[in-house]
Scaffold this active site. Structure first.
Site, mmCIF file in Angstrom:
data_model
loop_
_atom_site.group_PDB
_atom_site.id
_atom_site.type_symbol
_atom_site.label_atom_id
_atom_site.label_comp_id
_atom_site.label_asym_id
_atom_site.label_seq_id
_atom_site.Cartn_x
_atom_site.Cartn_y
_atom_site.Cartn_z
ATOM 1 C CG ASP A 9 -68.041 8.269 -1.957
ATOM 2 O OD1 ASP A 9 -68.997 8.336 -2.742
ATOM 3 O OD2 ASP A 9 -67.720 7.218 -1.350
ATOM 4 C CG LEU A 10 -73.683 9.390 0.893
ATOM 5 C CD1 LEU A 10 -73.713 10.225 2.167
ATOM 6 C CD2 LEU A 10 -75.015 9.545 0.144
ATOM 7 C CG ASP A 11 -73.383 5.248 -0.801
ATOM 8 O OD1 ASP A 11 -74.236 5.474 0.063
ATOM 9 O OD2 ASP A 11 -73.607 5.322 -2.018
ATOM 10 C CB THR A 17 -74.974 3.740 2.624
ATOM 11 O OG1 THR A 17 -73.982 4.759 2.503
ATOM 12 C CG2 THR A 17 -76.220 4.287 3.252
ATOM 13 C CE LYS A 45 -66.333 -1.067 0.278
ATOM 14 N NZ LYS A 45 -65.251 -1.033 1.274
ATOM 15 N N GLY A 46 -68.360 2.480 -5.270
ATOM 16 C CA GLY A 46 -68.244 3.680 -6.107
ATOM 17 C C GLY A 46 -68.758 3.495 -7.520
ATOM 18 N NE ARG A 49 -79.790 2.121 -8.582
ATOM 19 C CZ ARG A 49 -80.843 2.946 -8.486
ATOM 20 N NH1 ARG A 49 -81.953 2.667 -9.131
ATOM 21 N NH2 ARG A 49 -80.786 4.031 -7.743
ATOM 22 C CB SER A 114 -72.775 10.351 -3.869
ATOM 23 O OG SER A 114 -73.279 9.029 -3.853
ATOM 24 C CB ALA A 115 -71.501 6.720 -7.971
ATOM 25 C CB SER A 116 -75.722 6.808 -4.428
ATOM 26 O OG SER A 116 -77.048 6.468 -4.070
ATOM 27 C CG ASN A 118 -81.169 5.585 -3.723
ATOM 28 O OD1 ASN A 118 -82.345 5.868 -3.947
ATOM 29 N ND2 ASN A 118 -80.608 4.472 -4.155
ATOM 30 C CE LYS A 145 -67.855 9.049 -7.085
ATOM 31 N NZ LYS A 145 -68.193 8.871 -5.666
ATOM 32 C CD GLU A 169 -64.868 8.105 -3.832
ATOM 33 O OE1 GLU A 169 -65.037 7.013 -3.256
ATOM 34 O OE2 GLU A 169 -65.697 8.581 -4.625
ATOM 35 C CG ASP A 170 -65.845 4.130 0.442
ATOM 36 O OD1 ASP A 170 -66.207 4.896 -0.487
ATOM 37 O OD2 ASP A 170 -66.449 3.081 0.734
HETATM 38 C C1 BG6 Z 1 -72.035 4.343 -4.843
HETATM 39 C C2 BG6 Z 1 -71.848 3.063 -4.046
HETATM 40 O O1 BG6 Z 1 -71.877 5.437 -3.996
HETATM 41 O O2 BG6 Z 1 -73.337 4.380 -5.422
HETATM 42 C C3 BG6 Z 1 -72.180 1.846 -4.888
HETATM 43 O O3 BG6 Z 1 -70.506 2.998 -3.604
HETATM 44 C C4 BG6 Z 1 -73.580 1.998 -5.475
HETATM 45 O O4 BG6 Z 1 -72.093 0.698 -4.086
HETATM 46 C C5 BG6 Z 1 -73.634 3.283 -6.283
HETATM 47 O O5 BG6 Z 1 -73.884 0.879 -6.306
HETATM 48 C C6 BG6 Z 1 -74.989 3.527 -6.939
HETATM 49 O O6 BG6 Z 1 -75.953 3.721 -5.951
HETATM 50 P P1 BG6 Z 1 -77.511 3.801 -6.245
HETATM 51 O O7 BG6 Z 1 -78.081 4.237 -4.927
HETATM 52 O O8 BG6 Z 1 -77.706 4.807 -7.334
HETATM 53 O O9 BG6 Z 1 -77.946 2.448 -6.666
HETATM 54 MG MG MG Z 2 -68.056 5.213 -1.396
#
Ligand code: BG6
Ligand code: MG
Length: 222
Positions: A9-11, A17, A45-46, A49, A114-116, A118, A145, A169-170
């Site tokens: 996982d990233l964040d 982050t 977390k995880g 958005r 990562s779920a992000s 970004n 997730k 994962e965190d």
């Molecule tokens: C996850 C984070 O990695 O990504 C969450 O743990 C975050 O806190 C999610 O909301 C979505 O991220 P983003 O950057 O797509 O808004």
């Molecule tokens: Mg995380």
């Protein structure tokens, strides 16, 4: 079974982050008059958005038009982008580069789940993009997730079986995703929180691949 890949996982695992997501969500919740504390943050977390904002408005018991919902998503992301603007390689958690070097030496593939949306931007800023053998795309999976989709997509991209992968994962939601993907779950953080992980290290600086590998090899396949 021999370990073929470690999928991170990233964040909150590779860099801090998770704290920036917390600050940005808290600002949105407080603006709506909804309290947002560390306990809420742990649950988010995880989580992607859209579902994070859904959690906040459900907590506050407020109804919202799609327009306002989308506007708040954009506002949160804008705030988050400002917070991560200055991220650079010095923001990598201690232990990450050593861990990656150990994996490369052992011929074990490295993936990112990562779920992000970004994630690519962040790993670019951290300077670690070239170290990954495959980077999952949060935008292209059907379910985020705690569903296993992103971890399974990364295993597929790495051309390895999920059962031969270790996931790191965190987040509680992330550990569930790894377990649902039938991978070996390693938690980074508090063992009292990440109770469904097979093994927990307080931080990436404490991550010992030998210990993980030994535990993985002695765990019967499910
Ligand atoms: C996850 C984070 O990695 O990504 C969450 O743990 C975050 O806190 C999610 O909301 C979505 O991220 P983003 O950057 O797509 O808004
Ligand atoms: Mg995380």
């Amino acid at each position: 079974m021999k370990t073929s890949a470690v999928i991170f996982d990233l964040d909150g695992v590779l860099t801090d982050t998770a704290e920036f997501h917390f600050i940005a969500w808290k600002a949105i919740a407080n603006k709506l008059g909804i309290e947002f504390n560390q306990e809420d943050n742990e649950k988010l977390k995880g989580v992607d958005r859209e579902n994070s904002l859904m959690y906040i408005i459900e907590k506050g018991g407020i109804a919202m038009e799609a327009n306002q919902f989308n506007h708040l998503l954009a506002e949160k992301n804008q705030h988050y982008l400002t917070l991560i603007n200055d991220i650079n390689p010095s923001h990598l958690f201690d232990g990450v580069l050593t861990c990656f070097a150990t994996l490369k030496k052992a011929n074990i593939k490295i993936g990112l789940a990562s779920a992000s949306k970004n994630a690519n931007l962040v790993i670019n800023k951290l300077g670690i993009e070239p170290l990954f053998d495959f980077i999952g795309d949060a935008a292209s999976v059907a379910h985020n997730k705690p569903a296993p989709d992103i971890f399974l997509a990364v295993a597929k991209g790495l051309q390895v079986t999920p059962q031969s992968c270790i996931g790191v994962e965190d987040a509680v939601a992330g550990i569930s995703a790894i377990n649902s993907a039938k991978m070996f779950a390693v938690g980074i953080g508090d063992a009292q929180v990440l109770t469904q992980a097979k093994l927990v290290f307080a931080s990436m600086g404490d991550f010992e691949f030998d210990t993980v590998q030994t535990a993985f090899l002695s765990t019967p396949a499910t």
